[in-house]
Design an enzyme around this catalytic site. Structure first.
Site, PDB file in Angstrom:
ATOM      1  N   TYR A 264       0.993  -1.181  -0.083  1.00 54.16           N
ATOM      2  CA  TYR A 264       0.081   0.040   0.132  1.00 54.16           C
ATOM      3  C   TYR A 264       0.982   1.051  -0.037  1.00 54.16           C
ATOM      4  O   TYR A 264       1.865   1.352   0.785  1.00 54.16           O
ATOM      5  CB  TYR A 264      -1.029  -0.067   1.372  1.00 54.16           C
ATOM      6  CG  TYR A 264      -1.905   1.185   1.350  1.00 54.16           C
ATOM      7  CD1 TYR A 264      -1.597   2.222   2.402  1.00 54.16           C
ATOM      8  CD2 TYR A 264      -2.876   1.314   0.411  1.00 54.16           C
ATOM      9  CE1 TYR A 264      -2.341   3.391   2.592  1.00 54.16           C
ATOM     10  CE2 TYR A 264      -3.577   2.554   0.634  1.00 54.16           C
ATOM     11  CZ  TYR A 264      -3.319   3.533   1.733  1.00 54.16           C
ATOM     12  OH  TYR A 264      -4.214   4.653   1.765  1.00 54.16           O
TER      13      TYR A 264
ATOM     14  N   ASP B  64       9.456   2.763  -1.236  1.00 53.97           N
ATOM     15  CA  ASP B  64       8.474   3.469  -0.458  1.00 53.97           C
ATOM     16  C   ASP B  64       9.123   3.110   1.183  1.00 53.97           C
ATOM     17  O   ASP B  64       8.632   2.048   1.652  1.00 53.97           O
ATOM     18  CB  ASP B  64       7.026   3.063  -0.784  1.00 53.97           C
ATOM     19  CG  ASP B  64       6.082   3.646   0.325  1.00 53.97           C
ATOM     20  OD1 ASP B  64       4.902   3.476   0.034  1.00 53.97           O
ATOM     21  OD2 ASP B  64       6.420   4.232   0.961  1.00 53.97           O
TER      22      ASP B  64
ATOM     23  N   LYS C 182       5.444   9.559   8.279  1.00 54.98           N
ATOM     24  CA  LYS C 182       5.415   8.971   9.498  1.00 54.98           C
ATOM     25  C   LYS C 182       6.321   9.551  10.560  1.00 54.98           C
ATOM     26  O   LYS C 182       6.291  10.655  11.009  1.00 54.98           O
ATOM     27  CB  LYS C 182       5.273   7.491   9.396  1.00 54.98           C
ATOM     28  CG  LYS C 182       3.921   7.041   8.702  1.00 54.98           C
ATOM     29  CD  LYS C 182       4.171   5.427   8.665  1.00 54.98           C
ATOM     30  CE  LYS C 182       2.881   4.987   7.843  1.00 54.98           C
ATOM     31  NZ  LYS C 182       1.591   4.953   8.252  1.00 54.98           N
TER      32      LYS C 182
HETATM   33  P1  KE4 Z   1      -0.443   8.494   4.317  1.00 57.14           P
HETATM   34  O1  KE4 Z   1      -1.016   9.249   3.273  1.00 57.14           O
HETATM   35  O2  KE4 Z   1      -1.483   7.638   5.187  1.00 57.14           O
HETATM   36  O3  KE4 Z   1       0.377   9.434   5.346  1.00 57.14           O
HETATM   37  O4  KE4 Z   1       0.677   7.471   3.933  1.00 57.14           O
HETATM   38  C1  KE4 Z   1       0.228   6.552   2.831  1.00 57.14           C
HETATM   39  C2  KE4 Z   1       1.330   5.177   2.933  1.00 57.14           C
HETATM   40  C3  KE4 Z   1       2.422   5.316   2.113  1.00 57.14           C
HETATM   41  N1  KE4 Z   1       3.255   4.116   2.131  1.00 57.14           N
HETATM   42  C4  KE4 Z   1       3.162   3.151   3.184  1.00 57.14           C
HETATM   43  C5  KE4 Z   1       4.182   2.036   2.982  1.00 57.14           C
HETATM   44  C6  KE4 Z   1       2.222   3.197   4.098  1.00 57.14           C
HETATM   45  O5  KE4 Z   1       2.053   2.462   5.005  1.00 57.14           O
HETATM   46  C7  KE4 Z   1       1.112   4.330   3.977  1.00 57.14           C
HETATM   47  C8  KE4 Z   1       0.152   4.453   5.101  1.00 57.14           C
HETATM   48  N2  KE4 Z   1       0.012   3.333   5.874  1.00 57.14           N
HETATM   49  C9  KE4 Z   1      -1.112   3.198   6.718  1.00 57.14           C
HETATM   50  C10 KE4 Z   1      -1.019   1.984   7.765  1.00 57.14           C
HETATM   51  N3  KE4 Z   1      -0.295   0.925   7.087  1.00 57.14           N
HETATM   52  C11 KE4 Z   1      -2.016   4.334   7.054  1.00 57.14           C
HETATM   53  C12 KE4 Z   1      -3.085   4.034   8.285  1.00 57.14           C
HETATM   54  C13 KE4 Z   1      -4.475   4.469   7.401  1.00 57.14           C
HETATM   55  O6  KE4 Z   1      -4.737   4.578   6.163  1.00 57.14           O
HETATM   56  O7  KE4 Z   1      -5.068   5.264   8.294  1.00 57.14           O
END
Ligand code: KE4
Length: 428
Positions: A144, A239, A267
């Site tokens: 993701y 990523d 993060k």
């Molecule tokens: P954000 O747009 O949520 O800040 O980041 C997206 C993203 C991009 N790349 C990786 C590897 C990620 O894990 C994420 C977002 N992680 C999820 C949980 N694994 C966020 C939780 C959520 O969607 O509320």
């Protein structure tokens, strides 16, 4: 104890926020629970709106590697906000953060700050397409990268089959430019490059997958991706939104000795405030506006509060040479302890861990890709989640996420967690 306040808040939230949450996974639907509304956090612990205390292994989905309300982060925020919160103009704080990132992340000559991981990966994809003049991209099933259209794509029917929209609203024309392949399957990537040679702009990968549960790369996988992208004139994007500063100051690329063309971060680098970043080789990054012609922008990009919190967090990580070793020990004790106790009760489980990110799969394993992860018993995981939460241990509300340990967790917290799990495994 009652959960009246969380329930009342959830009822109110659902009337005015879709699903009552601002991000779907927080709704806890896949584990058959209602979300807790959290009132505060301190160190390894959080308290819900009814005053109940939990050991927290979500850590805001990764940012809080130092635990909640770390003094250095709070002090940096207090000091910075006294001078204002945003200017829409460059600040010295952005130079400090950019310098920290290019000093710590081996492949980065330059970096652009944004406001989320989604923005980082979306922008990196656009940059790779702009630089190569190509449109197709490769991602991996179970990885993701945020919710940009090109990345909300389900795997096509067969390997090397063009993607299909992973959500309504994603046009087939967009999804059709994305190939989603099995993680750890180099042959599939090789076949894709042969089939679409000269058309693939980039391969984007979580160097350690965290969104199908934790799945480490096979030894030859990442070097193979580097070799294939180099041979076929495509860019390799790591990523590292989860793994960046989680697996060490240099993230996964330092741990595995790789040199991606672009890296996405998020993060941890915001210390708990909204943040993202993407960076890489100067020749590539210089193509970004206003120096170059690939457009990317953001009102709050490089926001002083996020920069101050992120700088404080990274400097705290850098200042303590034994920090990552202690995280390793705590995380290993937790991950191995859970597997050992579950198996002693006859449960079919397996586990993957890299550094302070781990997943206990209700699956005999091994879990090496999305197809094997999907064989997990998610109903049993839901029972485990609910029982642990009732006894004060707050886990990710999905089998397909990572358990995150912070520096605020020690062997005392691990022992407390294992004692609770032991009781639950007896009847799970
Ligand atoms: P954000 O747009 O949520 O800040 O980041 C997206 C993203 C991009 N790349 C990786 C590897 C990620 O894990 C994420 C977002 N992680 C999820 C949980 N694994 C966020 C939780 C959520 O969607 O509320």
């Amino acid at each position: 104890m009652s959960q009246d306040n969380s329930r009342k808040l959830f009822e109110e939230a659902r009337r005015i926020i879709p699903g009552g949450v601002n991000s779907p996974v927080r709704a806890c639907r896949s584990v058959g629970a209602e979300p807790l509304f959290i009132a505060r956090g301190q160190g390894a612990r959080i308290w819900d709106a009814d005053g109940r205390e939990y050991l927290d292994y979500v850590g805001s989905w990764g940012p809080l590697i130092l635990g909640h309300a770390h003094p250095a982060v709070l002090a940096a925020l207090g000091e910075t906000m006294a001078s204002g919160t945003s200017f829409g103009a460059p600040t010295a704080l952005e130079c400090d953060m950019a310098r920290l990132l290019v000093d710590c992340v081996p492949s980065m000559d330059m970096v652009r700050l944004v406001n989320s991981g989604t923005e980082a990966t979306m922008s990196a994809i656009r940059l790779a397409r702009g630089v190569t003049g190509r449109s197709r991209i490769v991602k991996f099933d179970g990885c993701y990268h945020g919710h940009a259209d090109s990345l909300l794509v389900a795997a096509g029917s067969g390997v090397a089959t063009l993607g299909i929209p992973g959500s309504p609203g994603v046009p087939e024309e967009i999804a059709g430019l994305t190939l989603s392949l099995p993680y750890n399957d180099l042959e599939a990537v090789r076949a894709a490059f042969e089939k679409y040679d000269g058309q693939i702009a980039t391969v984007i990968v979580e160097p350690v997958a965290g969104n199908m549960g934790v799945v480490p790369p096979r030894e030859d996988f990442l070097p193979g991706l580097a070799e294939l992208t180099r041979t076929h004139g495509a860019l390799l994007i790591f990523d590292e939104v989860i793994t960046g500063f989680r697996l060490g100051l240099g993230g996964a690329q330092a741990r595995y000795g790789l040199d991606p063309d672009l890296t996405c971060l998020g993060k941890i680098i915001g210390g708990g405030l909204p943040v993202g970043a993407f960076g890489g080789k100067k020749a590539i990054m210089s193509r970004l506006a206003p120096e170059g012609d690939v457009y990317q922008a953001g009102t709050l990009s490089g926001n002083p509060l996020a920069m101050a919190a992120g700088r404080a967090a990274i400097e705290t990580l850098r200042a303590d040479p034994g920090l990552y070793d202690r995280l390793e020990q705590t995380s290993a004790a937790l991950a191995e302890g859970l597997i050992e106790r579950a198996r002693k009760q006859g449960l079919e489980v397996s586990g993957n861990r890299v550094g302070s990110m781990s997943t206990l799969f209700f699956n005999p394993g091994p879990v090496t890709d999305y197809a094997s992860a999907l064989r997990s018993d998610t109903t049993r995981y839901g029972r485990f989640y609910r029982a642990m939460r009732e006894r004060g241990v707050y886990l990710a509300p999905s089998q397909f996420e990572a358990t995150m340990v912070s520096t605020a967790h020690g062997l005392g917290e691990v022992d407390q967690t294992l004692a609770v799990a032991d009781q639950i495994f007896k009847y799970l």
